[in-house]
Write an enzyme that holds these catalytic residues in place. Sequence first.
Site: not given
Length: 378
Positions: A90, A115, A193, A272, A338
């Site tokens: 982000r 992304h 990803h 996350d 990631e």
Amino acid sequence: MTGPVTHRKTSARREAAGVLADGTAVDAVVLTNANGVSARILSYGATLQALIAPDAHGRLADVVLGHDDVAGYERTRAFFGSTIGRYANRIAGGHFTLDGTSYQLEQNNGPNTLHGGPGAFDQAIWDIADIDPEIGDDTEASVTLTHLSPDGEGGFPGEVRASVRYALDADNNLSITMTATTSRPTVIAMTNHALFNLSGLDRAGDGAPQGAMRHRLTIPAAAFTPVDADLIPTGDLRPVAGTVFDFRAGRILSDGLRDGTEAQIVIGRGYDHNFVLDKGLTAQPQLAAVLEDPASGRRLDVLTTEPGLQLYTANASDGRNIGKQGTLYRMGDGIALEPQKFPDTPNQPAFGSARLDPGQTYRHVMIYRLSTVRHLDR
């Protein structure tokens, strides 16, 4: 180039993979080694569509979430196995300033750009530039894909020429090398990803119906970057000690996934979050994570040159996304690891730099290393 290209222990094969809604053809390249490990890469999004790996008994299964056909990737943008760019993760408000010039990006995640925004690298048709069994090296096969992103695409400055090289060797290492150059100063952060379920994606497979949350994860990181309500880093580097974010000694993912006393888990609806890897930014790939599945005995090591690792437990999957073999993907069915620069780095100088200037080459090398461990359940 069509047909198989074999060089003793590894091979690369190009094949048709279907068409998009507008009739655009998509190709795939399958890399295979003598151990039964194979990777299928689509030209759509330079996407890792499948990764076949043996379990502790030698049984082969696909270990990455995704779709059986290209229509699924086009219909549902879930980033499964995609190459992410121009900027992974982000950027707050879809906005940053570079050399005194303000850039407003296209927003696709509430107020933020996620992304790369709409129509980013994951939705592009990449050119298959080279398929190579590495002449003179009979232990590796590779495919190189390239993409030209025009100046101003998505609001980002500079014409960017990007390249992704997937290479599979005889030791079950799938390396992914991402490079980019630019015509104007810009920001770049690329990653892959893939979402993993090491139990295998066959609904009858060991542990697969329970998703990936019984996997054991190790991350060599003493700190992570907490986020606000929009999942933008606050700027802090918070120690993991004494929290459900401490994966240094390894822990089962589900142990912390539903901890409602941890505000960061509540905000993210699970994990996350970006982890501050102890190794930092390195010239060569170093260990960023180890993922182990007790049910199958499969193990995945993730190595990277980048300083951060985003752990994502598929929190947005709500059963509406139909994946491989007609499976409805739900929260926790896969785990993304990631490697990348920290989220929102263009707006947070303390995180380092994501800047790329003309004459420079951005380079990120990551490795998915497959192996097996002692089968714990039998």
